[in-house]
Design a protein around this motif. Structure first.
Motif, PDB file in Angstrom:
ATOM      1  N   MET A 202     -22.428  62.190  38.215  1.00 39.49           N
ATOM      2  CA  MET A 202     -22.566  63.169  39.297  1.00 39.49           C
ATOM      3  C   MET A 202     -21.638  64.372  39.126  1.00 39.49           C
ATOM      4  SD  MET A 202     -23.204  60.596  42.481  1.00 39.49           S
ATOM      5  CE  MET A 202     -23.319  61.908  43.682  1.00 39.49           C
TER       6      MET A 202
ATOM      7  N   TRP B 297     -27.236  67.777  37.582  1.00 41.05           N
ATOM      8  CA  TRP B 297     -27.817  68.416  38.766  1.00 41.05           C
ATOM      9  C   TRP B 297     -28.922  69.386  38.379  1.00 41.05           C
ATOM     10  CZ3 TRP B 297     -27.132  65.890  42.976  1.00 41.05           C
ATOM     11  CH2 TRP B 297     -26.000  65.091  43.106  1.00 41.05           C
TER      12      TRP B 297
ATOM     13  N   LEU C 289     -31.863  67.264  37.722  1.00 41.97           N
ATOM     14  CA  LEU C 289     -32.423  66.764  38.976  1.00 41.97           C
ATOM     15  C   LEU C 289     -33.259  67.837  39.677  1.00 41.97           C
ATOM     16  CD1 LEU C 289     -32.304  64.091  40.511  1.00 41.97           C
ATOM     17  CD2 LEU C 289     -30.415  65.032  41.826  1.00 41.97           C
ATOM     18  N   VAL C 290     -32.759  69.069  39.701  1.00 41.57           N
ATOM     19  CA  VAL C 290     -33.512  70.173  40.314  1.00 41.57           C
ATOM     20  C   VAL C 290     -34.803  70.416  39.536  1.00 41.57           C
ATOM     21  CG1 VAL C 290     -33.503  72.675  40.710  1.00 41.57           C
ATOM     22  CG2 VAL C 290     -31.539  71.281  41.400  1.00 41.57           C
TER      23      VAL C 290
END
Length: 142
Positions: free
Chosen positions: A46, A52, A55-56
């Protein structure tokens, strides 16, 4: 091709690009974790910006794919997203991760692209045969 069709096919192209981008970002995130004993795995994941980003991009993939399958048959959309993303990832592996280019990879890419084309063309051909049959049936006297 109508403007509406262009929008749905563009959404499918975005889904393919997002699939490639998400996988590359997640690969970078996992590769940069380093030593397995340097803290809890989930916390370390994380803390990776590339996680991230991945993930987006996975979210963009899902949304654009769902939009595309409103008017593109799922049999064509799914094969396109998975197969063409595989080709994109193979090319990215060659460029950014230094994996060797081989003749078998080249032929594999040709087979994948040819397979996607055949499946798409087969659907069009079946539609044409179906349309001819329906037209002929409509012209017969009752």
């Amino acid at each position: 091709m109508s403007a509406a069709n262009v929008i749905y096919w563009s959404a499918l192209a975005i889904a393919i690009g997002s699939n490639v981008g998400a996988n590359l970002a997640l690969k970078v995130a996992m590769s940069s974790l380093g030593d397995a004993d340097s803290g809890p795995f989930l916390l370390r994941v994380m803390q990776q910006v590339s996680f991230w980003v991945g993930l987006v991009l996975a979210g963009v993939l899902l949304i654009s794919y769902l939009f595309a399958i409103r008017h593109i048959p799922v049999s064509i959309a799914y094969i396109s997203v998975t197969s063409l993303a595989m080709v994109g990832l193979l090319i990215a592996d060659l460029i950014w991760f230094g994996h060797p280019a081989t003749l078998s990879k080249f032929f594999g890419v040709c087979l994948v692209i040819g397979g996607v084309w055949l499946i798409s063309a087969a659907r069009s051909a079946l539609w044409t045969v179906s349309a001819i049959r329906n037209s002929a049936a409509a012209m017969q006297p009752r």
